[in-house]
Each structure stands twice: as C-alpha cells, then as structure tokens.
Motif scaffolding. Structure first.
Motif, PDB file in Angstrom:
ATOM      1  N   ILE A 159       0.845  -1.194   0.000  1.00  0.00           N
ATOM      2  CA  ILE A 159       0.000   0.000   0.000  1.00  0.00           C
ATOM      3  C   ILE A 159       0.881   1.245   0.000  1.00  0.00           C
ATOM      4  N   THR A 160       0.328   2.319  -0.519  1.00  0.00           N
ATOM      5  CA  THR A 160       0.958   3.629  -0.419  1.00  0.00           C
ATOM      6  C   THR A 160      -0.121   4.675  -0.670  1.00  0.00           C
ATOM      7  N   SER A 161       0.214   5.918  -0.447  1.00  0.00           N
ATOM      8  CA  SER A 161      -0.683   7.017  -0.797  1.00  0.00           C
ATOM      9  C   SER A 161       0.147   8.109  -1.444  1.00  0.00           C
ATOM     10  N   LEU A 162      -0.477   8.845  -2.348  1.00  0.00           N
ATOM     11  CA  LEU A 162       0.233   9.910  -3.047  1.00  0.00           C
ATOM     12  C   LEU A 162      -0.741  11.033  -3.372  1.00  0.00           C
ATOM     13  N   SER A 163      -0.194  12.198  -3.635  1.00  0.00           N
ATOM     14  CA  SER A 163      -0.992  13.344  -4.049  1.00  0.00           C
ATOM     15  C   SER A 163      -1.011  13.412  -5.574  1.00  0.00           C
ATOM     16  N   ARG A 164      -2.198  13.403  -6.142  1.00  0.00           N
ATOM     17  CA  ARG A 164      -2.283  13.495  -7.606  1.00  0.00           C
ATOM     18  C   ARG A 164      -1.740  14.835  -8.108  1.00  0.00           C
ATOM     19  N   LYS A 165      -1.842  15.888  -7.261  1.00  0.00           N
ATOM     20  CA  LYS A 165      -1.325  17.189  -7.667  1.00  0.00           C
ATOM     21  C   LYS A 165       0.191  17.169  -7.832  1.00  0.00           C
ATOM     22  N   ASP A 166       0.871  16.314  -7.073  1.00  0.00           N
ATOM     23  CA  ASP A 166       2.329  16.194  -7.227  1.00  0.00           C
ATOM     24  C   ASP A 166       2.708  15.733  -8.627  1.00  0.00           C
ATOM     25  N   PHE A 167       1.757  15.099  -9.324  1.00  0.00           N
ATOM     26  CA  PHE A 167       2.015  14.602 -10.673  1.00  0.00           C
ATOM     27  C   PHE A 167       1.296  15.452 -11.725  1.00  0.00           C
ATOM     28  N   GLY A 168       0.899  16.649 -11.328  1.00  0.00           N
ATOM     29  CA  GLY A 168       0.300  17.580 -12.282  1.00  0.00           C
ATOM     30  C   GLY A 168      -1.130  17.268 -12.671  1.00  0.00           C
ATOM     31  N   ILE A 169      -1.811  16.416 -11.891  1.00  0.00           N
ATOM     32  CA  ILE A 169      -3.215  16.093 -12.165  1.00  0.00           C
ATOM     33  C   ILE A 169      -4.054  16.909 -11.186  1.00  0.00           C
ATOM     34  N   THR A 170      -4.535  18.054 -11.646  1.00  0.00           N
ATOM     35  CA  THR A 170      -5.089  19.047 -10.730  1.00  0.00           C
ATOM     36  C   THR A 170      -6.580  19.319 -10.914  1.00  0.00           C
ATOM     37  N   TRP A 171      -7.229  18.708 -11.905  1.00  0.00           N
ATOM     38  CA  TRP A 171      -8.637  19.019 -12.179  1.00  0.00           C
ATOM     39  C   TRP A 171      -9.497  18.843 -10.937  1.00  0.00           C
ATOM     40  N   ASN A 172     -10.443  19.779 -10.751  1.00  0.00           N
ATOM     41  CA  ASN A 172     -11.389  19.679  -9.647  1.00  0.00           C
ATOM     42  C   ASN A 172     -12.530  20.654  -9.899  1.00  0.00           C
ATOM     43  N   LYS A 173     -13.570  20.551  -9.075  1.00  0.00           N
ATOM     44  CA  LYS A 173     -14.665  21.507  -9.111  1.00  0.00           C
ATOM     45  C   LYS A 173     -15.062  21.847  -7.685  1.00  0.00           C
ATOM     46  N   ALA A 174     -15.271  23.141  -7.453  1.00  0.00           N
ATOM     47  CA  ALA A 174     -15.687  23.575  -6.128  1.00  0.00           C
ATOM     48  C   ALA A 174     -17.170  23.281  -5.918  1.00  0.00           C
ATOM     49  N   LEU A 175     -17.516  22.966  -4.680  1.00  0.00           N
ATOM     50  CA  LEU A 175     -18.907  22.723  -4.311  1.00  0.00           C
ATOM     51  C   LEU A 175     -19.524  23.990  -3.729  1.00  0.00           C
ATOM     52  N   ASP A 176     -20.804  24.184  -3.961  1.00  0.00           N
ATOM     53  CA  ASP A 176     -21.490  25.375  -3.457  1.00  0.00           C
ATOM     54  C   ASP A 176     -21.398  25.477  -1.938  1.00  0.00           C
ATOM     55  N   ALA A 177     -21.413  24.330  -1.277  1.00  0.00           N
ATOM     56  CA  ALA A 177     -21.380  24.312   0.189  1.00  0.00           C
ATOM     57  C   ALA A 177     -19.954  24.329   0.739  1.00  0.00           C
ATOM     58  N   GLY A 178     -18.983  24.447  -0.153  1.00  0.00           N
ATOM     59  CA  GLY A 178     -17.579  24.413   0.263  1.00  0.00           C
ATOM     60  C   GLY A 178     -16.960  23.071  -0.032  1.00  0.00           C
ATOM     61  N   GLY A 179     -15.662  23.054  -0.170  1.00  0.00           N
ATOM     62  CA  GLY A 179     -14.968  21.817  -0.507  1.00  0.00           C
ATOM     63  C   GLY A 179     -14.945  21.587  -2.011  1.00  0.00           C
ATOM     64  N   PHE A 180     -14.507  20.385  -2.408  1.00  0.00           N
ATOM     65  CA  PHE A 180     -14.329  20.073  -3.811  1.00  0.00           C
ATOM     66  C   PHE A 180     -14.889  18.690  -4.143  1.00  0.00           C
ATOM     67  N   VAL A 181     -15.099  18.471  -5.422  1.00  0.00           N
ATOM     68  CA  VAL A 181     -15.621  17.185  -5.881  1.00  0.00           C
ATOM     69  C   VAL A 181     -14.663  16.049  -5.551  1.00  0.00           C
ATOM     70  N   LEU A 182     -13.365  16.254  -5.829  1.00  0.00           N
ATOM     71  CA  LEU A 182     -12.382  15.186  -5.654  1.00  0.00           C
ATOM     72  C   LEU A 182     -11.351  15.524  -4.586  1.00  0.00           C
ATOM     73  N   GLY A 183     -10.914  14.517  -3.862  1.00  0.00           N
ATOM     74  CA  GLY A 183      -9.803  14.685  -2.950  1.00  0.00           C
ATOM     75  C   GLY A 183      -8.483  14.694  -3.708  1.00  0.00           C
ATOM     76  N   ASP A 184      -7.435  15.124  -3.046  1.00  0.00           N
ATOM     77  CA  ASP A 184      -6.099  15.125  -3.659  1.00  0.00           C
ATOM     78  C   ASP A 184      -5.367  13.802  -3.430  1.00  0.00           C
ATOM     79  N   GLU A 185      -5.611  13.173  -2.275  1.00  0.00           N
ATOM     80  CA  GLU A 185      -4.883  11.957  -1.929  1.00  0.00           C
ATOM     81  C   GLU A 185      -5.457  10.748  -2.667  1.00  0.00           C
ATOM     82  N   VAL A 186      -4.574   9.960  -3.252  1.00  0.00           N
ATOM     83  CA  VAL A 186      -4.943   8.705  -3.898  1.00  0.00           C
ATOM     84  C   VAL A 186      -4.312   7.566  -3.095  1.00  0.00           C
ATOM     85  N   LYS A 187      -5.140   6.646  -2.634  1.00  0.00           N
ATOM     86  CA  LYS A 187      -4.636   5.492  -1.898  1.00  0.00           C
ATOM     87  C   LYS A 187      -4.476   4.326  -2.871  1.00  0.00           C
ATOM     88  N   VAL A 188      -3.291   3.759  -2.876  1.00  0.00           N
ATOM     89  CA  VAL A 188      -2.953   2.691  -3.818  1.00  0.00           C
ATOM     90  C   VAL A 188      -2.801   1.380  -3.060  1.00  0.00           C
TER      91      VAL A 188
END
Length: 205
Positions: A159-188
């Motif tokens: 197992i490991t975990s990584l940040s997708r943003k560290d690899f330049g994968i940054t797409w996301n959408k903000a939610l009206d109530a705050g926060g974002f559609v996707l998390g940054d951490e990917v658990k492998v």
C-alpha cells in the motif's frame, strides 16, 4: 548473488520465507493473479475505487537479503477502470492522465529496506502524467509456493498514498457548500503474484 528486484505495484508484499530459495530469484508479475487498485475521495463523503487492468513487470527477490531486491513495473494508462465508462473516458482525457501523451505509468525501485520479519519498504521512482517522483510502498511478503505445474511463485501485498497534484493532475470543481468534488490523496493497493523465470511457466494456474 545477482542483484534483486522486488515489486510492488505493482505492489510488492512482505516476508514469510519461501522454502528452497537461498539467493535472489527473478520473477515475472502474473497479471491474472495480481491487482493494481486505487481509491480517491468523492465529495468528501465516500471513496471511489478503481483499478488498472493491463500491467506488467519483473522483480528479483531474496527473502534472506531483502535489501538486494528490486522491481520494475509498467501500467497501461488507458486500462483504467472505475466501472463507469463516462468517468473512465474523462480520466483518460486531458483533464487527468492525458493518455495519448502519457500511455504508461512506470515504477522502478531504487531502495528496499527491511522493517521487520516479513515486512519491508520499497522506494522507487514513479513516473505518471509525465512527472517522476519518489514513492515508498509498505510491503508485506505473503509467502511462496509451487503451483501444480511446477512453477515457483511468490506473493506480495503493498500500500501507499500519493498526491495526484504532485504529478500535475489538478482538475477539480468547487462545491457550493464548500470543498471540492475530488480529494487530492490517492490510496494505492497492490496484490502481486510473481512466477519464477527459470523457465517459461508450464501452464497458467
């Protein structure tokens, strides 16, 4: 003694001694008995799982000298599968992996360190989305066996975990109530079975 290769993955597990192995042996990853999986948070309330169906690799492993083990693995980016075609097509596109420009994801180990009996850390260079960064896998060797056709096999979980943003994968959408559609951490999570290369596998098990 030949220099070893361990997995992961691809990845990549820990150490119950495989009877009869006294030195590093070379194994090919058996994709029909292995899994390369991941999950990522969605709307901060659940995790969406997925896996890659097409991957390959090789490792050398000596349970008595784990630090000499190494691994190399390649994942075919377009084989991503999250059980939703529309989402998978989006993931293959420019917002995420940009698969035409980045057809593979690769891992090559640079260091393997024993932690305890049957457990080790495998550090290596992960190249994804055109970016290379070091990643460390927590690995457990789950044992060795000989299949009914005489092929020696070894198993690993990692197992490991990584940040997708560290690899330049940054797409996301903000939610009206705050926060974002996707998390940054990917658990492998990896479940890897290797078959010894001392000869071609006599038959798929």
């Amino acid at each position: 003694m030949r220099k070893g290769h361990v997995l992961g993955i691809a990845s990549l597990s820990a150490i119950t001694l495989f009877g009869g192995i006294a030195h590093a042996e070379r194994y090919t990853i058996d994709p029909s008995h292995s899994t390369v999986g991941f999950k990522i948070r969605h709307l901060a309330i659940s995790s969406v799982p997925g896996h890659f169906g097409d991957f390959s690799g090789a490792l050398q492993f000596d349970p008595q000298a784990v630090e000499k083990s190494t691994v190399e693995a390649t994942i075919v980016t377009k084989s991503i599968d999250t059980a939703n075609k529309k989402r998978d097509d989006h993931l293959r596109g420019a917002d995420f992996f940009d698969e035409p420009q980045n057809p593979t994801i690769t891992f090559k180990s640079t260091k393997v360190e024993p932690v305890s009996d049957g457990v080790f850390k495998a550090t290596g260079d992960l190249t994804m989305h055109g970016v290379t960064r070091p990643v460390t896998l927590d690995v457990e060797y789950t044992g060795g066996a000989t299949d009914p056709w005489g092929n020696k096999r070894v198993g690993f979980s990692a197992i490991t975990s990584l940040s997708r943003k560290d690899f330049g994968i940054t797409w996301n959408k903000a939610l009206d109530a705050g926060g974002f559609v996707l998390g940054d951490e990917v658990k492998v999570s990896l479940e890897i079975e290797g078959v010894q290369e001392s000869g071609e596998a006599k038959k798929a098990g």
